[in-house]
Every structure is written in structure tokens, then in C-alpha cells.
Design an enzyme around this catalytic site. Structure first.
Site, PDB file in Angstrom:
ATOM      1  N   HIS A 154     -55.569  -3.480 -14.806  1.00  0.00           N
ATOM      2  CA  HIS A 154     -56.110  -4.249 -13.672  1.00  0.00           C
ATOM      3  C   HIS A 154     -55.023  -5.094 -13.017  1.00  0.00           C
ATOM      4  O   HIS A 154     -54.914  -5.158 -11.798  1.00  0.00           O
ATOM      5  CB  HIS A 154     -57.219  -5.204 -14.132  1.00  0.00           C
ATOM      6  CG  HIS A 154     -58.599  -4.618 -14.087  1.00  0.00           C
ATOM      7  ND1 HIS A 154     -59.164  -4.115 -12.937  1.00  0.00           N
ATOM      8  CD2 HIS A 154     -59.541  -4.470 -15.056  1.00  0.00           C
ATOM      9  CE1 HIS A 154     -60.382  -3.681 -13.203  1.00  0.00           C
ATOM     10  NE2 HIS A 154     -60.643  -3.882 -14.483  1.00  0.00           N
TER      11      HIS A 154
ATOM     12  N   GLN B  98     -60.134  -9.400 -10.817  1.00  0.00           N
ATOM     13  CA  GLN B  98     -61.561  -9.075 -10.684  1.00  0.00           C
ATOM     14  C   GLN B  98     -62.384 -10.257 -10.169  1.00  0.00           C
ATOM     15  O   GLN B  98     -63.546 -10.093  -9.817  1.00  0.00           O
ATOM     16  CB  GLN B  98     -62.131  -8.626 -12.034  1.00  0.00           C
ATOM     17  CG  GLN B  98     -61.632  -7.263 -12.489  1.00  0.00           C
ATOM     18  CD  GLN B  98     -62.305  -6.853 -13.767  1.00  0.00           C
ATOM     19  OE1 GLN B  98     -61.875  -7.238 -14.849  1.00  0.00           O
ATOM     20  NE2 GLN B  98     -63.391  -6.100 -13.659  1.00  0.00           N
TER      21      GLN B  98
ATOM     22  N   CYS C  68     -66.621  -0.895 -16.343  1.00  0.00           N
ATOM     23  CA  CYS C  68     -65.831  -1.969 -15.752  1.00  0.00           C
ATOM     24  C   CYS C  68     -66.771  -2.866 -14.951  1.00  0.00           C
ATOM     25  O   CYS C  68     -67.638  -2.370 -14.230  1.00  0.00           O
ATOM     26  CB  CYS C  68     -64.776  -1.350 -14.837  1.00  0.00           C
ATOM     27  SG  CYS C  68     -63.757  -2.574 -14.004  1.00  0.00           S
ATOM     28  N   LEU C  69     -66.597  -4.183 -15.074  1.00  0.00           N
ATOM     29  CA  LEU C  69     -67.497  -5.096 -14.364  1.00  0.00           C
ATOM     30  C   LEU C  69     -67.356  -4.969 -12.849  1.00  0.00           C
ATOM     31  O   LEU C  69     -68.247  -5.388 -12.117  1.00  0.00           O
ATOM     32  CB  LEU C  69     -67.228  -6.547 -14.796  1.00  0.00           C
ATOM     33  CG  LEU C  69     -67.585  -6.881 -16.253  1.00  0.00           C
ATOM     34  CD1 LEU C  69     -67.193  -8.315 -16.579  1.00  0.00           C
ATOM     35  CD2 LEU C  69     -69.069  -6.664 -16.527  1.00  0.00           C
TER      36      LEU C  69
ATOM     37  N   HIS D 299     -56.970  -1.572 -20.641  1.00  0.00           N
ATOM     38  CA  HIS D 299     -57.791  -1.540 -19.417  1.00  0.00           C
ATOM     39  C   HIS D 299     -57.498  -2.779 -18.552  1.00  0.00           C
ATOM     40  O   HIS D 299     -57.326  -2.677 -17.339  1.00  0.00           O
ATOM     41  CB  HIS D 299     -59.271  -1.477 -19.829  1.00  0.00           C
ATOM     42  CG  HIS D 299     -60.266  -1.520 -18.716  1.00  0.00           C
ATOM     43  ND1 HIS D 299     -61.129  -0.478 -18.425  1.00  0.00           N
ATOM     44  CD2 HIS D 299     -60.564  -2.493 -17.809  1.00  0.00           C
ATOM     45  CE1 HIS D 299     -61.885  -0.810 -17.391  1.00  0.00           C
ATOM     46  NE2 HIS D 299     -61.574  -2.038 -17.002  1.00  0.00           N
ATOM     47  N   GLU D 300     -57.428  -3.948 -19.200  1.00  0.00           N
ATOM     48  CA  GLU D 300     -57.234  -5.198 -18.444  1.00  0.00           C
ATOM     49  C   GLU D 300     -55.799  -5.324 -17.927  1.00  0.00           C
ATOM     50  O   GLU D 300     -55.586  -5.814 -16.816  1.00  0.00           O
ATOM     51  CB  GLU D 300     -57.597  -6.418 -19.303  1.00  0.00           C
ATOM     52  CG  GLU D 300     -59.034  -6.435 -19.846  1.00  0.00           C
ATOM     53  CD  GLU D 300     -60.095  -6.254 -18.786  1.00  0.00           C
ATOM     54  OE1 GLU D 300     -59.892  -6.648 -17.618  1.00  0.00           O
ATOM     55  OE2 GLU D 300     -61.156  -5.681 -19.119  1.00  0.00           O
TER      56      GLU D 300
ATOM     57  N   GLY E  26     -64.077  -7.854 -21.378  1.00  0.00           N
ATOM     58  CA  GLY E  26     -62.774  -8.198 -20.816  1.00  0.00           C
ATOM     59  C   GLY E  26     -62.931  -8.504 -19.337  1.00  0.00           C
ATOM     60  O   GLY E  26     -63.857  -7.996 -18.698  1.00  0.00           O
TER      61      GLY E  26
HETATM   62 ZN    ZN Z   1     -62.313  -3.333 -15.512  1.00  0.00          ZN
END
Ligand code: ZN
Length: 212
Positions: free
Chosen positions: A156, A68, A110-111, A152-153, A63
Site C-alpha cells: 500500500h 488508505q 482489503c478495507l 500487503h500493507e 491491517g
Molecule cells: Zn489493503
């Protein structure tokens, strides 16, 4: 839940003056930005979505939210397998998450926090509605990994990070690593490798004017 694939063909033409997107790491300020709904989908935004997919797959992510990659728009990408050959790719524009049911604790990463993993408790299933790149609305109940990614997204897009949702114990366990990210960011900003906060905020405001 059935959703059409939205990833369009990769456009190699870059607008003059635009810079390639990059995944930003905690505590980059845009990660704390609460994104406003997207009101306009243009060629440039579609191109950025394509670039986001490339970045997400290159990083083996499942995701990726727009903030991000330093974009203040309310959209995220999802591919449950982190691989376009193994699972369908989805774009969620202006997602709304409701009807939380049950509770489940699973490890998340998480990226924007490379190599950091911690258990996060979330509702086991939620209802989500969103729009795709063609402006078509879709909705459904989502659970398992898919449901967790959606939550999660969407977090964000509200400026909420998974480290905000950890238990007290897990928060203490990751404290040192989180502080290392903070120190690295501060020294990169000091060296001019990351723009100053006001320059970041200015660009975010310009993009917001354009799309939201
Ligand atoms: Zn993340």
C-alpha cells in the site's frame, strides 16, 4: 517476533479545522501514492494513528496503511486478530521488507475494496524492519498471516494494491467488481461527495511537506 504495543491513549481533543479520518475506497488517488519516509512524529500524527486504529477495528480489519485514510506517510497498523483484546497492536513506521522466502497463495481482502476477496501469491516469509512511534527500531522474520499483512500493507505504502498481484484468472474473475468500484467513485466525485483529484493532490502535498 516480539514488538511492543504502540497504540497510545485516545486523544479526544481535535485540532480546530481538522477533519475526521475516513477509509478511502479504490480508486481514490492517494491509494496509488508512493509514500515517502516519515521524518517527524508529532502529537497530531499520534492522534491520527489512534484514529486509524479506531477505524481499523470498527471495520474488523487486521491491517491499515496510512494512504488508505488519505495520508501520504509511510506507516501502517497491524493487529492479527482485528481486535485489541485478542492480539497485540503494532505500528510500523518506514517499514523495509527484504529476504523473501518460499511462496504461498492465500485469499486476501482489503478495507479499500469492501466485499472483494481473491487469492494472492506472496513469499511465505520475509524480513521486516521498521520504527515504532517512539522512534525505536525493531525487526524480525515474519510469516503466516502476520507476514502476509506486513507485505500487503507495505505494498500500500508503495501505491501497490492486492488486485495488482492477482493471477490472470483471478484478475478476470474480479474485473466486473473492480469496474463497479471505479464507476461508483466517478459518480461520487461528479456529485461532489469526493474532492476533485487536484484538491486531493494538494492536501497530500501539504501533509508530505509536514511529515516527510
Ligand atoms: Zn489493503
Amino acid at each position: 517476533m516480539s514488538i511492543k504495543t504502540n497504540a497510545s491513549g485516545y486523544d479526544m481533543c481535535r485540532q480546530p479545522g481538522s477533519r475526521p479520518l475516513e477509509i478511502v475506497q479504490y480508486p481514490y488517488p492517494t491509494l496509488r501514492h508512493k509514500s515517502k519516509p516519515v521524518r517527524r512524529v508529532d502529537k497530531e500524527l499520534r492522534k491520527m494513528v489512534d484514529e486509524m486504529f479506531e477505524l481499523m477495528f470498527a471495520s474488523k480489519g487486521v491491517g491499515l496503511a496510512a494512504n488508505q485514510v488519505d495520508l501520504p506517510v509511510r506507516l501502517f497498523l497491524l493487529n492479527e486478530a482485528g481486535n485489541p483484546d485478542e492480539a497485540e497492536s503494532h505500528v510500523f513506521i518506514n517499514p523495509i521488507v527484504t529476504r523473501p522466502k518460499g511462496s504461498e497463495e492465500k485469499e486476501e481482502g482489503c478495507l479499500s475494496f469492501p466485499e472483494l476477496y481473491a487469492p494472492v501469491k506472496r513469499p511465505a516469509s520475509v524480513h521486516v524492519s521498521a520504527y515504532n512511534l517512539k522512534g525505536e527500531e525493531f525487526e524480525g522474520e515474519v510469516d503466516g498471516l502476520f507476514g502476509r499483512i506486513v507485505q500487503h500493507e507495505t505494498d500500500h505504502l508503495d501505491g501497490v494494491l492486492f488486485i495488482d498481484r492477482l493471477s490472470t484468472t483471478a484478475t478476470m474473475q474480479v474485473k466486473e467488481e473492480v469496474e463497479t468500484f471505479e464507476r461508483q467513485f466517478a459518480s461520487m466525485q461528479e456529485r461532489g461527495e469526493i474532492p476533485e483529484d487536484d484538491a486531493i493532490a494538494k492536501r497530500v502535498a501539504e501533509l508530505e511537506d509536514r511529515y516527510c
